[in-house]
Motif scaffolding. Structure first.
Motif, PDB file in Angstrom:
ATOM      1  N   VAL A   1      -2.543   6.420   7.475  1.00 15.54           N
ATOM      2  CA  VAL A   1      -1.342   5.726   6.978  1.00 15.54           C
ATOM      3  C   VAL A   1      -1.664   4.962   5.686  1.00 15.54           C
ATOM      4  N   ALA A   2      -2.815   4.292   5.656  1.00 15.62           N
ATOM      5  CA  ALA A   2      -3.182   3.525   4.453  1.00 15.62           C
ATOM      6  C   ALA A   2      -3.999   4.361   3.471  1.00 15.62           C
TER       7      ALA A   2
ATOM      8  N   TYR B   1      -6.568  -1.289  12.822  1.00 16.10           N
ATOM      9  CA  TYR B   1      -5.148  -1.674  12.846  1.00 16.10           C
ATOM     10  C   TYR B   1      -4.313  -0.399  12.752  1.00 16.10           C
ATOM     11  N   HIS B   2      -3.360  -0.266  13.685  1.00 16.29           N
ATOM     12  CA  HIS B   2      -2.546   0.951  13.713  1.00 16.29           C
ATOM     13  C   HIS B   2      -1.061   0.643  13.838  1.00 16.29           C
ATOM     14  N   GLY B   3      -0.682  -0.620  13.726  1.00 19.07           N
ATOM     15  CA  GLY B   3       0.735  -0.951  13.766  1.00 19.07           C
ATOM     16  C   GLY B   3       1.034  -2.114  14.679  1.00 19.07           C
TER      17      GLY B   3
ATOM     18  N   ASP C   1      -5.936   7.969  11.503  1.00 21.28           N
ATOM     19  CA  ASP C   1      -4.796   7.201  11.005  1.00 21.28           C
ATOM     20  C   ASP C   1      -4.958   7.088   9.492  1.00 21.28           C
TER      21      ASP C   1
ATOM     22  N   CYS D   1       1.466   6.592  14.494  1.00 19.80           N
ATOM     23  CA  CYS D   1       0.310   6.435  15.397  1.00 19.80           C
ATOM     24  C   CYS D   1       0.750   6.477  16.856  1.00 19.80           C
TER      25      CYS D   1
ATOM     26  N   ASP E   1       7.704   5.202  10.404  1.00 14.89           N
ATOM     27  CA  ASP E   1       6.766   4.272   9.757  1.00 14.89           C
ATOM     28  C   ASP E   1       5.361   4.491  10.311  1.00 14.89           C
ATOM     29  N   GLY E   2       4.422   3.725   9.789  1.00 14.08           N
ATOM     30  CA  GLY E   2       3.037   3.933  10.197  1.00 14.08           C
ATOM     31  C   GLY E   2       2.815   3.704  11.683  1.00 14.08           C
ATOM     32  N   SER E   3       3.482   2.699  12.217  1.00 15.59           N
ATOM     33  CA  SER E   3       3.317   2.409  13.652  1.00 15.59           C
ATOM     34  C   SER E   3       3.799   3.584  14.491  1.00 15.59           C
TER      35      SER E   3
ATOM     36  N   GLU F   1      -9.183   4.608  11.484  1.00 12.84           N
ATOM     37  CA  GLU F   1      -8.794   4.731  10.077  1.00 12.84           C
ATOM     38  C   GLU F   1      -9.999   5.321   9.335  1.00 12.84           C
TER      39      GLU F   1
ATOM     40  N   LYS G   1       3.601   5.316   4.673  1.00 13.43           N
ATOM     41  CA  LYS G   1       3.417   4.570   3.412  1.00 13.43           C
ATOM     42  C   LYS G   1       3.580   5.458   2.172  1.00 13.43           C
TER      43      LYS G   1
ATOM     44  N   TRP H   1       0.796  -1.223   0.000  1.00 10.36           N
ATOM     45  CA  TRP H   1       0.000   0.000   0.000  1.00 10.36           C
ATOM     46  C   TRP H   1       0.833   1.279   0.000  1.00 10.36           C
TER      47      TRP H   1
HETATM   48  C1  LIG Z   1      -3.862   2.219   8.933  1.00 10.69           C
HETATM   49  C2  LIG Z   1      -2.487   1.751   9.284  1.00 10.69           C
HETATM   50  N1  LIG Z   1      -1.864   2.285  10.336  1.00 10.69           N
HETATM   51  C3  LIG Z   1      -0.620   1.915  10.685  1.00 10.69           C
HETATM   52  C4  LIG Z   1       0.061   0.952   9.981  1.00 10.69           C
HETATM   53  C5  LIG Z   1       1.433   0.536  10.386  1.00 10.69           C
HETATM   54  O1  LIG Z   1       2.353   0.965   9.439  1.00 10.69           O
HETATM   55  P1  LIG Z   1       3.812   0.328   9.372  1.00 10.69           P
HETATM   56  O2  LIG Z   1       3.653  -1.052   8.860  1.00 10.69           O
HETATM   57  O3  LIG Z   1       4.549   1.219   8.429  1.00 10.69           O
HETATM   58  O4  LIG Z   1       4.364   0.372  10.759  1.00 10.69           O
HETATM   59  C6  LIG Z   1      -0.557   0.354   8.878  1.00 10.69           C
HETATM   60  C7  LIG Z   1       0.121  -0.692   8.120  1.00 10.69           C
HETATM   61  O5  LIG Z   1      -0.429  -1.396   7.326  1.00 10.69           O
HETATM   62  C8  LIG Z   1      -1.862   0.762   8.529  1.00 10.69           C
HETATM   63  O6  LIG Z   1      -2.519   0.224   7.492  1.00 10.69           O
END
Ligand SMILES: Cc1ncc(COP(=O)(O)O)c(C=O)c1O
Length: 454
Positions: free
Chosen positions: A258-259, A150-152, A256, A121, A116-118, A222, A285, A58
Protein backbone atom coordinates in the motif's frame (compact mmCIF):
# COMPACT_ATOMS: atom_id res chain seq x y z
CA UNK A 1 -7.84 37.16 7.93
CA UNK A 2 -10.45 37.17 5.16
CA UNK A 3 -13.84 36.91 6.92
CA UNK A 4 -14.87 33.97 4.71
CA UNK A 5 -11.97 31.83 6.00
CA UNK A 6 -12.61 32.99 9.53
CA UNK A 7 -16.16 31.72 9.27
CA UNK A 8 -15.15 28.44 7.61
CA UNK A 9 -12.55 27.76 10.29
CA UNK A 10 -15.07 28.42 13.02
CA UNK A 11 -17.47 26.00 11.31
CA UNK A 12 -14.64 23.45 11.22
CA UNK A 13 -14.21 23.93 14.97
CA UNK A 14 -17.95 23.47 15.45
CA UNK A 15 -18.52 20.39 13.32
CA UNK A 16 -15.41 18.55 12.20
CA UNK A 17 -13.38 15.77 13.76
CA UNK A 18 -10.00 15.23 12.06
CA UNK A 19 -8.12 11.90 11.83
CA UNK A 20 -5.10 11.20 14.07
CA UNK A 21 -5.59 14.64 15.59
CA UNK A 22 -5.93 15.73 19.20
CA UNK A 23 -8.42 18.47 18.53
CA UNK A 24 -7.35 20.25 21.75
CA UNK A 25 -4.06 21.09 19.98
CA UNK A 26 -6.15 23.53 17.96
CA UNK A 27 -7.86 25.19 20.89
CA UNK A 28 -6.05 28.40 20.05
CA UNK A 29 -4.32 27.77 16.72
CA UNK A 30 -6.19 27.32 13.47
CA UNK A 31 -5.81 24.25 11.33
CA UNK A 32 -3.86 24.81 8.15
CA UNK A 33 -6.47 25.72 5.56
CA UNK A 34 -5.46 24.32 2.17
CA UNK A 35 -7.14 26.05 -0.71
CA UNK A 36 -5.49 24.54 -3.78
CA UNK A 37 -2.66 22.34 -5.01
CA UNK A 38 -0.44 22.07 -8.07
CA UNK A 39 2.52 19.79 -8.76
CA UNK A 40 4.60 19.35 -5.61
CA UNK A 41 2.95 22.30 -3.81
CA UNK A 42 -0.05 22.84 -1.56
CA UNK A 43 -1.29 26.43 -1.13
CA UNK A 44 -3.00 27.85 1.94
CA UNK A 45 -5.79 30.42 2.16
CA UNK A 46 -3.29 33.27 1.72
CA UNK A 47 -1.71 31.46 -1.25
CA UNK A 48 1.43 30.68 0.71
CA UNK A 49 3.06 27.55 -0.81
CA UNK A 50 4.16 24.44 1.06
CA UNK A 51 6.17 21.55 -0.34
CA UNK A 52 4.04 18.43 -0.01
CA UNK A 53 7.00 16.48 1.35
CA UNK A 54 4.90 13.49 2.40
CA UNK A 55 2.88 13.24 -0.84
CA UNK A 56 -0.35 13.89 1.10
CA UNK A 57 -0.08 10.68 3.11
CA UNK A 58 2.01 8.89 0.54
CA UNK A 59 -0.48 8.78 -2.30
CA UNK A 60 0.41 11.64 -4.66
CA UNK A 61 2.69 10.23 -7.36
CA UNK A 62 2.79 12.54 -10.40
CA UNK A 63 2.12 15.74 -8.48
CA UNK A 64 -1.19 17.35 -7.60
CA UNK A 65 -3.89 18.03 -10.18
CA UNK A 66 -2.17 16.37 -13.14
CA UNK A 67 -4.04 17.42 -16.34
CA UNK A 68 -4.15 13.87 -17.72
CA UNK A 69 -5.85 12.58 -14.59
CA UNK A 70 -8.29 15.47 -14.60
CA UNK A 71 -9.19 14.68 -18.23
CA UNK A 72 -9.62 10.97 -17.46
CA UNK A 73 -12.01 11.78 -14.62
CA UNK A 74 -14.15 14.16 -16.66
CA UNK A 75 -14.26 11.79 -19.66
CA UNK A 76 -15.31 8.93 -17.40
CA UNK A 77 -18.06 11.04 -15.85
CA UNK A 78 -19.56 11.53 -19.32
CA UNK A 79 -19.84 7.75 -19.62
CA UNK A 80 -20.35 5.89 -16.35
CA UNK A 81 -20.05 7.18 -12.79
CA UNK A 82 -20.82 4.20 -10.59
CA UNK A 83 -22.29 0.71 -10.82
CA UNK A 84 -22.42 -2.05 -8.25
CA UNK A 85 -19.83 -4.67 -9.14
CA UNK A 86 -21.54 -7.95 -8.17
CA UNK A 87 -22.53 -9.77 -11.37
CA UNK A 88 -21.78 -6.69 -13.53
CA UNK A 89 -18.54 -5.51 -15.07
CA UNK A 90 -17.12 -2.55 -16.99
CA UNK A 91 -14.27 -1.81 -19.38
CA UNK A 92 -12.02 0.10 -16.98
CA UNK A 93 -12.06 -2.61 -14.32
CA UNK A 94 -11.16 -5.26 -16.89
CA UNK A 95 -8.32 -3.22 -18.40
CA UNK A 96 -6.88 -2.22 -15.02
CA UNK A 97 -6.99 -5.82 -13.74
CA UNK A 98 -5.14 -6.98 -16.88
CA UNK A 99 -2.49 -4.27 -16.44
CA UNK A 100 -1.95 -5.01 -12.75
CA UNK A 101 -1.55 -8.71 -13.51
CA UNK A 102 1.02 -7.85 -16.21
CA UNK A 103 2.96 -5.63 -13.79
CA UNK A 104 3.22 -8.24 -11.02
CA UNK A 105 4.99 -11.65 -10.81
CA UNK A 106 3.68 -14.44 -13.05
CA UNK A 107 1.99 -16.33 -10.19
CA UNK A 108 -0.48 -13.43 -9.80
CA UNK A 109 -3.59 -13.72 -11.98
CA UNK A 110 -6.55 -12.31 -10.01
CA UNK A 111 -7.58 -8.84 -8.86
CA UNK A 112 -10.19 -7.96 -6.24
CA UNK A 113 -11.01 -4.25 -5.93
CA UNK A 114 -11.92 -2.37 -2.75
CA UNK A 115 -11.59 1.16 -1.38
CA UNK A 116 -8.47 1.85 0.69
CA UNK A 117 -5.31 0.36 2.11
CA UNK A 118 -7.05 -1.12 5.13
CA UNK A 119 -9.63 -2.92 3.02
CA UNK A 120 -6.94 -4.16 0.59
CA UNK A 121 -5.22 -5.85 3.55
CA UNK A 122 -8.43 -6.97 5.25
CA UNK A 123 -9.46 -8.68 1.99
CA UNK A 124 -6.10 -10.50 1.77
CA UNK A 125 -6.44 -11.71 5.38
CA UNK A 126 -10.02 -12.88 4.82
CA UNK A 127 -9.18 -14.57 1.51
CA UNK A 128 -6.28 -16.44 3.05
CA UNK A 129 -8.40 -17.47 6.04
CA UNK A 130 -11.27 -18.71 3.86
CA UNK A 131 -8.90 -20.43 1.41
CA UNK A 132 -7.77 -22.78 4.16
CA UNK A 133 -11.37 -23.29 5.31
CA UNK A 134 -12.48 -24.03 1.74
CA UNK A 135 -9.79 -26.67 1.22
CA UNK A 136 -10.63 -28.35 4.52
CA UNK A 137 -7.70 -27.16 6.67
CA UNK A 138 -10.05 -25.76 9.27
CA UNK A 139 -7.40 -25.58 11.98
CA UNK A 140 -5.55 -22.85 10.11
CA UNK A 141 -6.95 -19.72 11.74
CA UNK A 142 -4.05 -17.51 12.79
CA UNK A 143 -1.87 -14.84 11.25
CA UNK A 144 1.70 -13.71 11.83
CA UNK A 145 2.74 -10.08 11.64
CA UNK A 146 5.64 -7.90 12.71
CA UNK A 147 6.24 -5.48 15.54
CA UNK A 148 6.17 -1.97 14.03
CA UNK A 149 4.04 -3.22 11.12
CA UNK A 150 0.99 -1.25 10.06
CA UNK A 151 -1.78 -2.46 7.77
CA UNK A 152 -4.71 -0.17 8.53
CA UNK A 153 -7.19 0.95 11.15
CA UNK A 154 -10.04 -1.53 10.71
CA UNK A 155 -10.40 -4.01 13.56
CA UNK A 156 -9.13 -6.84 11.34
CA UNK A 157 -5.98 -5.01 10.28
CA UNK A 158 -5.29 -3.47 13.69
CA UNK A 159 -5.09 -7.00 15.12
CA UNK A 160 -2.11 -7.69 12.85
CA UNK A 161 -0.59 -4.28 13.47
CA UNK A 162 2.49 -3.61 15.55
CA UNK A 163 2.11 0.09 16.31
CA UNK A 164 0.59 0.38 19.80
CA UNK A 165 0.81 4.18 19.52
CA UNK A 166 -2.02 4.00 17.01
CA UNK A 167 -4.04 1.12 18.31
CA UNK A 168 -3.58 0.39 22.03
CA UNK A 169 -7.11 1.50 23.14
CA UNK A 170 -8.57 -1.19 20.90
CA UNK A 171 -6.38 -4.10 22.01
CA UNK A 172 -9.20 -5.91 23.85
CA UNK A 173 -10.95 -6.27 20.48
CA UNK A 174 -8.06 -7.95 18.69
CA UNK A 175 -8.24 -11.61 17.64
CA UNK A 176 -5.39 -13.83 18.68
CA UNK A 177 -2.38 -13.67 16.35
CA UNK A 178 1.39 -14.05 16.43
CA UNK A 179 3.79 -11.11 16.39
CA UNK A 180 7.46 -11.47 15.56
CA UNK A 181 10.34 -9.00 16.08
CA UNK A 182 10.86 -6.23 13.56
CA UNK A 183 14.14 -6.02 11.61
CA UNK A 184 14.60 -2.55 13.11
CA UNK A 185 18.38 -2.37 12.69
CA UNK A 186 18.91 0.93 14.54
CA UNK A 187 17.31 -0.54 17.65
CA UNK A 188 18.27 -4.17 17.07
CA UNK A 189 16.90 -6.36 19.88
CA UNK A 190 19.91 -8.65 19.43
CA UNK A 191 22.51 -5.89 19.78
CA UNK A 192 23.82 -6.66 16.33
CA UNK A 193 24.72 -4.27 13.51
CA UNK A 194 24.01 -4.42 9.77
CA UNK A 195 27.69 -5.37 9.13
CA UNK A 196 27.61 -8.46 11.34
CA UNK A 197 23.91 -9.28 11.10
CA UNK A 198 23.05 -12.97 10.95
CA UNK A 199 19.29 -12.40 11.01
CA UNK A 200 18.75 -13.58 14.57
CA UNK A 201 15.45 -11.68 14.44
CA UNK A 202 14.14 -14.41 12.11
CA UNK A 203 14.73 -17.17 14.67
CA UNK A 204 11.41 -16.56 16.52
CA UNK A 205 9.63 -17.00 13.17
CA UNK A 206 11.41 -20.26 12.44
CA UNK A 207 10.63 -21.54 15.92
CA UNK A 208 6.98 -20.53 15.60
CA UNK A 209 6.63 -22.24 12.23
CA UNK A 210 8.23 -25.42 13.55
CA UNK A 211 5.75 -25.53 16.43
CA UNK A 212 2.56 -24.09 14.98
CA UNK A 213 2.54 -24.00 11.16
CA UNK A 214 -0.55 -26.22 11.11
CA UNK A 215 -2.63 -23.44 12.70
CA UNK A 216 -1.26 -20.51 10.65
CA UNK A 217 -2.85 -19.06 7.50
CA UNK A 218 -0.51 -16.28 6.46
CA UNK A 219 2.12 -13.73 7.36
CA UNK A 220 1.55 -10.10 6.43
CA UNK A 221 4.46 -7.72 5.91
CA UNK A 222 5.34 -4.39 4.29
CA UNK A 223 8.16 -5.19 1.85
CA UNK A 224 11.48 -3.32 2.34
CA UNK A 225 10.18 -0.61 4.66
CA UNK A 226 7.85 -0.55 7.65
CA UNK A 227 6.32 2.79 6.85
CA UNK A 228 3.88 3.97 9.54
CA UNK A 229 5.93 2.11 12.17
CA UNK A 230 8.66 4.75 11.70
CA UNK A 231 9.97 4.43 8.12
CA UNK A 232 12.05 1.43 9.18
CA UNK A 233 14.07 0.34 6.14
CA UNK A 234 15.32 -3.20 6.51
CA UNK A 235 17.72 -5.50 4.58
CA UNK A 236 16.43 -7.20 1.43
CA UNK A 237 18.08 -10.40 2.61
CA UNK A 238 15.67 -10.45 5.58
CA UNK A 239 12.70 -10.53 3.24
CA UNK A 240 14.23 -13.21 1.01
CA UNK A 241 14.93 -15.44 4.01
CA UNK A 242 11.47 -14.82 5.47
CA UNK A 243 9.81 -15.74 2.16
CA UNK A 244 11.88 -18.96 1.95
CA UNK A 245 10.82 -19.97 5.45
CA UNK A 246 7.14 -19.43 4.68
CA UNK A 247 7.40 -21.41 1.47
CA UNK A 248 8.99 -24.27 3.34
CA UNK A 249 6.05 -24.40 5.75
CA UNK A 250 3.36 -23.68 3.11
CA UNK A 251 2.15 -20.45 4.74
CA UNK A 252 0.71 -17.65 2.60
CA UNK A 253 2.81 -14.54 2.22
CA UNK A 254 0.90 -11.24 2.02
CA UNK A 255 2.88 -8.27 0.71
CA UNK A 256 1.29 -5.04 1.82
CA UNK A 257 2.51 -2.69 -0.92
CA UNK A 258 0.00 0.00 0.00
CA UNK A 259 2.82 2.43 0.87
CA UNK A 260 5.64 0.97 -1.25
CA UNK A 261 3.83 0.47 -4.56
CA UNK A 262 4.02 2.73 -7.61
CA UNK A 263 7.65 3.75 -7.57
CA UNK A 264 8.20 4.85 -3.99
CA UNK A 265 11.16 2.56 -3.35
CA UNK A 266 12.79 3.10 -6.74
CA UNK A 267 11.16 0.13 -8.51
CA UNK A 268 7.53 -0.02 -9.62
CA UNK A 269 6.78 -2.45 -6.77
CA UNK A 270 9.14 -3.12 -3.85
CA UNK A 271 8.86 -6.87 -4.46
CA UNK A 272 10.87 -6.50 -7.70
CA UNK A 273 13.98 -5.79 -5.62
CA UNK A 274 13.86 -9.17 -3.89
CA UNK A 275 12.47 -11.44 -6.61
CA UNK A 276 9.90 -12.86 -4.19
CA UNK A 277 6.51 -14.08 -5.44
CA UNK A 278 3.98 -13.48 -2.65
CA UNK A 279 0.53 -15.10 -2.55
CA UNK A 280 -1.19 -11.74 -2.10
CA UNK A 281 -0.27 -8.16 -3.00
CA UNK A 282 -2.24 -5.28 -1.43
CA UNK A 283 -2.36 -1.98 -3.31
CA UNK A 284 -3.96 1.41 -2.72
CA UNK A 285 -2.67 5.00 -2.15
CA UNK A 286 -0.59 5.48 -5.34
CA UNK A 287 -2.90 3.22 -7.38
CA UNK A 288 -4.90 6.27 -8.53
CA UNK A 289 -1.83 8.54 -8.21
CA UNK A 290 -3.55 9.83 -5.09
CA UNK A 291 -6.62 11.41 -6.67
CA UNK A 292 -9.45 9.09 -5.67
CA UNK A 293 -9.85 6.20 -3.23
CA UNK A 294 -9.29 2.76 -4.74
CA UNK A 295 -7.58 -0.42 -3.63
CA UNK A 296 -6.79 -3.83 -5.06
CA UNK A 297 -5.89 -7.19 -3.58
CA UNK A 298 -4.05 -9.37 -6.06
CA UNK A 299 -3.71 -13.11 -5.70
CA UNK A 300 -2.95 -16.41 -7.42
CA UNK A 301 -5.04 -18.78 -9.51
CA UNK A 302 -4.63 -21.51 -6.89
CA UNK A 303 -6.26 -19.32 -4.25
CA UNK A 304 -9.01 -18.17 -6.62
CA UNK A 305 -9.81 -21.77 -7.60
CA UNK A 306 -10.38 -22.76 -3.96
CA UNK A 307 -13.46 -20.45 -3.99
CA UNK A 308 -14.74 -21.62 -7.40
CA UNK A 309 -17.49 -24.20 -6.92
CA UNK A 310 -21.26 -24.74 -6.96
CA UNK A 311 -22.98 -21.96 -5.02
CA UNK A 312 -24.51 -24.28 -2.42
CA UNK A 313 -21.05 -25.53 -1.38
CA UNK A 314 -20.67 -22.20 0.50
CA UNK A 315 -17.24 -21.34 -0.90
CA UNK A 316 -18.12 -17.88 -2.29
CA UNK A 317 -16.06 -14.94 -1.04
CA UNK A 318 -18.73 -12.86 0.68
CA UNK A 319 -16.98 -9.54 0.86
CA UNK A 320 -17.61 -6.31 -1.00
CA UNK A 321 -18.01 -2.57 -0.74
CA UNK A 322 -20.48 -0.16 -2.31
CA UNK A 323 -17.74 1.47 -4.37
CA UNK A 324 -15.90 -1.70 -5.40
CA UNK A 325 -14.22 -0.98 -8.77
CA UNK A 326 -15.71 2.52 -8.98
CA UNK A 327 -15.34 3.48 -12.68
CA UNK A 328 -14.10 7.03 -11.99
CA UNK A 329 -11.37 5.87 -9.59
CA UNK A 330 -10.39 3.18 -12.09
CA UNK A 331 -10.14 5.75 -14.90
CA UNK A 332 -7.74 7.65 -12.64
CA UNK A 333 -5.61 4.53 -12.08
CA UNK A 334 -5.44 3.79 -15.81
CA UNK A 335 -4.41 7.39 -16.53
CA UNK A 336 -1.72 7.17 -13.87
CA UNK A 337 -0.23 4.04 -15.46
CA UNK A 338 -0.10 5.87 -18.79
CA UNK A 339 1.66 8.82 -17.15
CA UNK A 340 4.31 6.44 -15.80
CA UNK A 341 5.06 5.47 -19.41
CA UNK A 342 4.69 8.88 -21.06
CA UNK A 343 6.78 10.72 -18.48
CA UNK A 344 9.23 7.84 -17.99
CA UNK A 345 8.73 8.55 -14.29
CA UNK A 346 10.89 5.78 -12.85
CA UNK A 347 13.91 6.58 -15.00
CA UNK A 348 13.48 10.32 -14.74
CA UNK A 349 13.49 10.22 -10.94
CA UNK A 350 16.70 8.13 -10.64
CA UNK A 351 19.12 11.06 -10.20
CA UNK A 352 16.78 12.57 -7.59
CA UNK A 353 16.77 9.28 -5.69
CA UNK A 354 20.59 9.14 -5.81
CA UNK A 355 20.76 12.69 -4.52
CA UNK A 356 18.28 12.05 -1.68
CA UNK A 357 19.94 8.83 -0.60
CA UNK A 358 23.38 10.46 -0.65
CA UNK A 359 22.49 13.77 0.97
CA UNK A 360 20.42 12.30 3.79
CA UNK A 361 23.61 11.43 5.70
CA UNK A 362 24.39 15.14 6.08
CA UNK A 363 21.68 15.21 8.75
CA UNK A 364 23.82 12.98 11.01
CA UNK A 365 25.80 16.16 11.80
CA UNK A 366 22.89 17.20 13.99
CA UNK A 367 22.97 15.98 17.62
CA UNK A 368 19.22 15.55 17.56
CA UNK A 369 19.36 13.03 14.68
CA UNK A 370 20.07 9.51 15.97
CA UNK A 371 19.56 7.59 12.74
CA UNK A 372 19.01 8.30 9.07
CA UNK A 373 17.54 5.70 6.78
CA UNK A 374 15.96 5.66 3.39
CA UNK A 375 15.10 3.94 0.15
CA UNK A 376 13.93 5.31 -3.20
CA UNK A 377 12.10 8.59 -2.71
CA UNK A 378 11.92 8.10 1.07
CA UNK A 379 14.36 9.41 3.68
CA UNK A 380 13.77 9.41 7.44
CA UNK A 381 15.46 10.99 10.45
CA UNK A 382 14.88 9.48 13.89
CA UNK A 383 15.19 12.20 16.51
CA UNK A 384 16.74 11.32 19.86
CA UNK A 385 17.47 13.06 23.14
CA UNK A 386 20.84 11.35 23.52
CA UNK A 387 22.57 10.17 20.38
CA UNK A 388 25.14 7.96 22.06
CA UNK A 389 22.58 6.09 24.16
CA UNK A 390 19.91 6.22 21.40
CA UNK A 391 17.64 7.61 24.09
CA UNK A 392 14.24 8.78 22.84
CA UNK A 393 12.64 12.06 23.86
CA UNK A 394 9.97 11.84 26.56
CA UNK A 395 6.59 11.95 24.85
CA UNK A 396 5.61 15.24 26.54
CA UNK A 397 8.38 17.02 24.61
CA UNK A 398 6.48 16.31 21.38
CA UNK A 399 9.58 16.81 19.34
CA UNK A 400 7.92 15.69 16.10
CA UNK A 401 5.13 18.21 16.59
CA UNK A 402 7.70 20.96 17.17
CA UNK A 403 9.32 20.08 13.85
CA UNK A 404 5.95 20.11 12.11
CA UNK A 405 5.14 23.58 13.40
CA UNK A 406 8.54 25.00 12.48
CA UNK A 407 8.35 23.33 9.08
CA UNK A 408 5.20 25.28 8.26
CA UNK A 409 7.10 28.55 8.71
CA UNK A 410 9.62 27.31 6.14
CA UNK A 411 6.94 26.22 3.67
CA UNK A 412 7.24 22.49 4.36
CA UNK A 413 4.59 19.99 5.41
CA UNK A 414 6.72 17.69 7.57
CA UNK A 415 4.11 15.59 9.29
CA UNK A 416 6.06 13.30 11.65
CA UNK A 417 5.56 9.71 12.75
CA UNK A 418 6.15 10.18 16.46
CA UNK A 419 9.80 11.26 16.66
CA UNK A 420 10.59 10.21 13.10
CA UNK A 421 10.67 13.02 10.55
CA UNK A 422 10.58 11.87 6.97
CA UNK A 423 10.41 12.93 3.36
CA UNK A 424 8.32 10.77 1.07
CA UNK A 425 8.36 12.74 -2.13
CA UNK A 426 6.26 12.66 -5.31
CA UNK A 427 8.06 11.23 -8.34
CA UNK A 428 7.92 14.62 -10.10
CA UNK A 429 10.34 16.15 -7.56
CA UNK A 430 13.31 17.71 -9.35
CA UNK A 431 16.90 18.01 -8.11
CA UNK A 432 16.28 21.72 -7.62
CA UNK A 433 13.16 21.06 -5.49
CA UNK A 434 15.03 18.45 -3.50
CA UNK A 435 17.97 20.72 -2.81
CA UNK A 436 15.58 23.38 -1.44
CA UNK A 437 13.59 20.82 0.60
CA UNK A 438 16.74 19.33 2.14
CA UNK A 439 18.14 22.73 3.03
CA UNK A 440 14.89 23.84 4.63
CA UNK A 441 14.41 20.54 6.49
CA UNK A 442 17.95 20.77 7.86
CA UNK A 443 17.29 24.32 9.02
CA UNK A 444 14.07 23.25 10.76
CA UNK A 445 15.74 20.35 12.60
CA UNK A 446 18.66 22.57 13.61
CA UNK A 447 16.17 25.17 14.86
CA UNK A 448 14.35 22.61 17.02
CA UNK A 449 17.67 21.32 18.34
CA UNK A 450 18.66 24.85 19.37
CA UNK A 451 15.26 25.47 20.94
CA UNK A 452 15.57 22.27 23.02
CA UNK A 453 19.11 23.15 24.09
CA UNK A 454 17.67 26.43 25.39
C1 LIG B 1 1.48 -0.26 4.50
C2 LIG B 1 0.10 0.27 4.73
N1 LIG B 1 -0.94 -0.57 4.71
C3 LIG B 1 -2.20 -0.15 4.89
C4 LIG B 1 -2.47 1.18 5.12
C5 LIG B 1 -3.87 1.64 5.34
O1 LIG B 1 -4.29 2.41 4.26
P1 LIG B 1 -5.56 3.37 4.39
O2 LIG B 1 -5.15 4.49 5.26
O3 LIG B 1 -5.82 3.79 2.98
O4 LIG B 1 -6.66 2.55 4.96
C6 LIG B 1 -1.42 2.10 5.17
C7 LIG B 1 -1.67 3.51 5.44
O5 LIG B 1 -0.81 4.29 5.71
C8 LIG B 1 -0.10 1.62 4.97
O6 LIG B 1 0.96 2.44 5.00
Amino acid sequence: MDSRYKELLSLDRAHLWHPYTQMKDFEKDDLLFIKRAKGIFLYDKDDKSYYDTISSWWCIIHGHCHPKIKKAITNQLDLLDQVQFAATTHEGAILLAKKLVELTPDNITRVFFSDDGSTACEVALKMSFQYWQNIGKKEKQKFISLHHGYHGDTIGTMAVGGTPGFHSPFEPLFYDSYHIPSPYCYRCSYNSSPEKCSFLCLEPLEKLLKQSASEICALIIEPLIQAAGGMIVYPKEYLIRLADLLKRYNIHLIFDEVATGFGRTGSFFALEQVGVKPDFICLSKGLTAGCLPLAATLTTEEIYQAFYDDYEKGKTFFHGHTFTANPVAIACALASLEIFKEEDSLNRVKPVIDMLQGEKYRFMDLDIVGDVRGIGMIAAFELVKNKEKKESFPSNIRVGWKVYKKGLNEGLILRPLGDVIYLLLPLITTELDLSDILEKTYKVLKGVQEELNG
